[in-house]
Design an enzyme around this catalytic site. Structure first.
Site, mmCIF file in Angstrom:
data_model
loop_
_atom_site.group_PDB
_atom_site.id
_atom_site.type_symbol
_atom_site.label_atom_id
_atom_site.label_comp_id
_atom_site.label_asym_id
_atom_site.label_seq_id
_atom_site.Cartn_x
_atom_site.Cartn_y
_atom_site.Cartn_z
ATOM 1 N N GLU A 202 0.861 -1.180 0.000
ATOM 2 C CA GLU A 202 0.000 0.000 0.000
ATOM 3 C C GLU A 202 0.900 1.234 0.000
ATOM 4 O O GLU A 202 1.712 1.403 0.907
ATOM 5 C CB GLU A 202 -0.892 -0.031 1.252
ATOM 6 C CG GLU A 202 -1.842 1.123 1.397
ATOM 7 C CD GLU A 202 -2.520 1.115 2.757
ATOM 8 O OE1 GLU A 202 -2.983 2.181 3.184
ATOM 9 O OE2 GLU A 202 -2.568 0.038 3.414
ATOM 10 N N TYR B 234 -11.108 -3.159 4.047
ATOM 11 C CA TYR B 234 -10.183 -2.702 5.069
ATOM 12 C C TYR B 234 -10.967 -2.535 6.369
ATOM 13 O O TYR B 234 -11.783 -1.640 6.503
ATOM 14 C CB TYR B 234 -9.582 -1.363 4.640
ATOM 15 C CG TYR B 234 -8.401 -0.860 5.439
ATOM 16 C CD1 TYR B 234 -8.413 -0.829 6.841
ATOM 17 C CD2 TYR B 234 -7.270 -0.385 4.796
ATOM 18 C CE1 TYR B 234 -7.335 -0.356 7.555
ATOM 19 C CE2 TYR B 234 -6.178 0.111 5.523
ATOM 20 C CZ TYR B 234 -6.214 0.117 6.890
ATOM 21 O OH TYR B 234 -5.149 0.594 7.608
ATOM 22 N N ASP C 208 -4.208 9.814 9.606
ATOM 23 C CA ASP C 208 -2.869 9.340 9.919
ATOM 24 C C ASP C 208 -2.301 9.992 11.175
ATOM 25 O O ASP C 208 -2.489 11.179 11.424
ATOM 26 C CB ASP C 208 -1.929 9.600 8.741
ATOM 27 C CG ASP C 208 -2.313 8.797 7.517
ATOM 28 O OD1 ASP C 208 -2.583 7.596 7.688
ATOM 29 O OD2 ASP C 208 -2.367 9.358 6.410
#
Length: 270
Positions: free
Chosen positions: A51, A175, A62
């Site tokens: 990824e 995911y 993040d």
């Protein structure tokens, strides 16, 4: 979907003989040339899917480790065009399955048609777009379907009754987010992952990989008992951040250990 569609490269990376290891890094961290070598090193060590994060100025999903990697990539003058050039350089030596972690504004500014067309040409199997709500996917989905590139859905611990809708018509893989908050290593994961993955599997046949917080082989082995694969980002980015002479060796060592944990007899069946 025919076998030459990029999304199938992701699904095909999930095998019955072992659980799938997905490794994340930021494109251009710390340089274009080193990123190419890092991706190839991870692939050589058995990483099933890589990824690649496209640097973004406001990466809301993040944590500090990956935010710092984005800053290093920006310092190396990495642009979206440069990321595609980086993938082209990788493709000269490896056909490892690839996915992008990208924020929607990058795709929008580049142009949906142009972005997905280049993904298809370089066999980038899917996009993970953290800031694209399920309800707004219709803006992007026609281009993803046209070029056979997966829009990889994210299922959070709070998704609950929305899970069937979120994973409907999913391709590539799903995911599953292990914990609320931003990315980063965690010593404990308190979410009932078995329940969440079971609910996803009830709604789709597409493989499920769990990410956020996983950083040790022991954690990976435990998570893989309920999932089809695991995703590791911050732990890999931390190795890269050290920018040592032996970085490639350390990346290979880490990927090999993670892959070994996922290939153990314990994880060959759920």
């Amino acid at each position: 979907m025919t076998n030459n569609k990029p999304a199938t490269t992701l699904t095909n990376a999930f095998k019955k003989s072992s659980k799938t290891f997905i490794g994340f890094l930021t494109a251009g961290d710390p340089t274009f040339e080193k990123s190419v070598k890092q991706i190839l090193a991870l692939a050589e060590a058995g990483t099933d899917i890589i990824e690649i994060g496209i640097p973004f100025s406001d990466p809301v999903a993040d944590g500090p480790v990956i935010q710092a990697a984005d800053l290093r990539a920006f310092a190396a003058e990495i642009t979206t065009d440069k990321v595609f050039e980086l993938v082209a350089a990788v493709r000269q030596k490896s056909q490892v399955p690839l996915a992008f972690l990208v924020y929607l504004n990058n795709v929008f500014k580049y142009g949906y048609e142009k972005f997905f067309k280049r993904c298809a040409k370089l066999q980038v199997g899917g996009l993970i777009i953290p800031d694209l709500p399920f309800e707004e996917r219709a803006e992007v989905l026609p281009f993803a379907q046209k070029y056979g590139v997966a829009l990889i859905p994210l299922v959070a611990p709070t998704s609950g009754q929305r899970i069937p809708s979120v994973v409907k018509d999913a391709t590539g893989f799903v995911y599953a987010v292990s914990s609320m908050g931003v990315t980063g290593v965690r010593d404990q994961i308190n979410t009932d992952l078995a329940k969440m993955v079971a609910e996803i599997h009830q709604a789709t046949d597409v493989p499920v990989a769990i990410g956020f917080g996983i950083h040790t082989p022991q954690q990976a082995a435990r998570v893989a008992q309920v999932a089809d694969g695991v995703i590791v980002g911050s732990a890999i980015v931390k190795i890269i951040a050290q920018n040592k002479q032996q970085t490639l060796t350390e990346l290979k060592k880490y990927a090999t250990a993670m892959k070994k944990a996922l290939s153990s007899r314990l994880n060959k069946s759920k």
